[in-house]
Write a protein that holds these residues in place. Structure first.
Motif, short mmCIF file in Angstrom:
data_model
loop_
_atom_site.label_atom_id
_atom_site.label_comp_id
_atom_site.label_asym_id
_atom_site.label_seq_id
_atom_site.Cartn_x
_atom_site.Cartn_y
_atom_site.Cartn_z
N LEU A 1 0.81 -1.22 0.00
CA LEU A 1 0.00 0.00 0.00
C LEU A 1 0.84 1.27 0.00
O LEU A 1 0.58 2.20 -0.76
N ALA A 2 1.85 1.33 0.85
CA ALA A 2 2.65 2.55 0.95
C ALA A 2 3.71 2.64 -0.14
O ALA A 2 4.22 3.73 -0.42
N LYS A 3 4.03 1.51 -0.78
CA LYS A 3 5.09 1.50 -1.79
C LYS A 3 4.55 1.76 -3.19
O LYS A 3 5.27 2.29 -4.04
N ALA A 4 3.33 1.35 -3.44
CA ALA A 4 2.77 1.45 -4.80
C ALA A 4 2.22 2.85 -5.06
O ALA A 4 2.43 3.78 -4.28
N GLY A 5 1.49 2.99 -6.17
CA GLY A 5 0.95 4.28 -6.55
C GLY A 5 -0.23 4.71 -5.69
O GLY A 5 -0.75 3.93 -4.88
N PRO A 6 -0.71 5.95 -5.88
CA PRO A 6 -1.78 6.49 -5.03
C PRO A 6 -3.14 5.86 -5.25
O PRO A 6 -4.02 6.00 -4.39
N ASP A 7 -3.37 5.16 -6.37
CA ASP A 7 -4.67 4.54 -6.61
C ASP A 7 -5.09 3.64 -5.45
O ASP A 7 -6.23 3.69 -4.98
#
Length: 374
Positions: A124-130
């Motif tokens: 969640l914190a590593k990926a994109g804002p979607d």
């Protein structure tokens, strides 16, 4: 709320299956690829009308068949009332029934509320804002089912505005869509900001307890709508007007909650750049625990918690923290695992009664009552 029983017909790799869960912990045990996660997906789908994984509806229907169904019996703790829910899928269509009658979405949602914790959440914190926007929106939908209709109206308005941006002489239509986007977007933005204001300090406190010692954590909502004294809707409408020409060139709407983000910073730097793997997992665990606490307070009873093979993703100590917190809320848990029942002692804790059902090749075995001993 309690899940009393669940039946599946032609869903994913199941011809038929009947789940008879414990009111505390139910463990679905089996090797990888047997269908354990598919059972969780059925429960998650009927609770929130969204699959765990982004797939078309027809992919949820068992190969070689035309129609799938999920039937549940649930009981609200606050009222003691029991409800029968059914979701059926055929092609791309969906039919919802409650207590034997077809009902619209807004009458169906909220009867069962489920929170899922899957290995994908650890990104969640590593990926994109979607994904972070979906996290906030899912939390709001669980607490306030009418939020879904507003979010869908907003998304549809943004898509239609983007199409109009490519057309000449569409200013009158764009004005109308700008007004709609501003009104719906302001309500979405206000709800998200209010939720994050509740979430952030609790996540910071939980994280420090779990990850100690750790640098200071900051959690905040970052909006594309500039701060100001005017009302949110007025500010968003002004921004849409000011950016219309540049949006026309790019053929996309460049302001609004569809572009916002939930920001995590550790010691002043982005978590994805600064945090160790252990700190990152501690953050996600803190986030999910606070999500459960806030939702339980809002519903005045704990939601159903679905855990997909988390014992392989979190270390035993942190998984125990999760179960201890759920136990404090008196929540009902359905989990999947490749471990043998007695091997779950290290993560669930000793002297806990729970139900085990084995999953093999899309078949669900009968429930067995188990007791974990030290």
């Amino acid at each position: 709320m309690y899940l009393l029983e669940a039946e599946l017909s032609d869903f994913r790799n199941y011809a038929t299956a009947k789940l008879e869960p414990s009111r505390e912990i139910t463990a679905l045990i089996g090797e990888n690829g047997q269908g354990k996660t598919n059972l969780l997906e059925a429960l998650y789908l009927i609770a929130g009308l969204r699959p765990l994984r982004s797939v078309p509806r027809r992919a949820l229907v068992r190969n070689g068949t035309r129609r799938a169904s999920i039937r549940l019996r649930v009981q609200r703790r606050s009222t003691g009332l029991t409800h029968d829910l059914e979701l059926s899928l055929e092609g791309s269509s969906r039919v919802l029934s409650k207590d034997g009658k077809k009902v619209p979405t807004d009458s169906f949602l909220g009867t069962l509320v489920a929170v899922a914790f899957t290995p994908d959440d650890l990104q969640l914190a590593k990926a994109g804002p979607d994904g972070r926007r979906r996290f906030i929106d899912r939390a709001l939908l669980n607490a306030r089912p009418p939020y879904l209709a507003r979010a869908l109206r907003y998304a549809r308005a943004v898509r239609e505005r983007n199409q109009l941006l490519a057309k000449d002489g569409a200013d009158a239509e764009l004005d109308a869509f700008d007004a709609l986007i501003a009104n719906e977007g302001a309500a979405i933005l206000s709800a998200r900001q209010e939720y994050v204001a509740q979430l952030a300090p609790r996540v910071v406190e939980r994280f420090q307890d779990i990850a100690r010692p750790a640098p200071p954590l900051e959690v905040r909502y970052r909006s594309t709508v500039e701060a100001g004294e005017d009302a949110l809707a007025e500010r968003l409408l002004a921004s849409l007007g000011a950016r219309r020409e540049s949006d026309r060139r790019r053929r996309t709407t460049s302001v609004g909650p569809h572009l916002d983000d939930l920001v995590f910073e550790l010691g002043g730097a982005a978590v994805k750049e600064r945090a160790s793997q252990g700190q990152h997992r501690a953050l996600i665990l803190a986030l999910k625990l606070v999500e459960l606490e806030l939702l339980s307070a809002s519903l005045q009873e704990p939601p159903l918690l679905l855990l997909d093979d988390m014992s392989s993703e979190l270390d035993p100590g942190r998984t125990r923290q999760l179960f201890e917190s759920v136990g404090e809320l008196e929540g009902q848990v359905v989990l999947t695992s490749t471990s043998e029942p007695n091997q779950l002692r290290d993560v669930i804790g000793a002297d806990r009664d729970f139900v085990v059902q084995e999953v093999t090749g899309g078949e669900l075995g009968p429930p067995r009552q188990m007791t974990l001993t030290a």
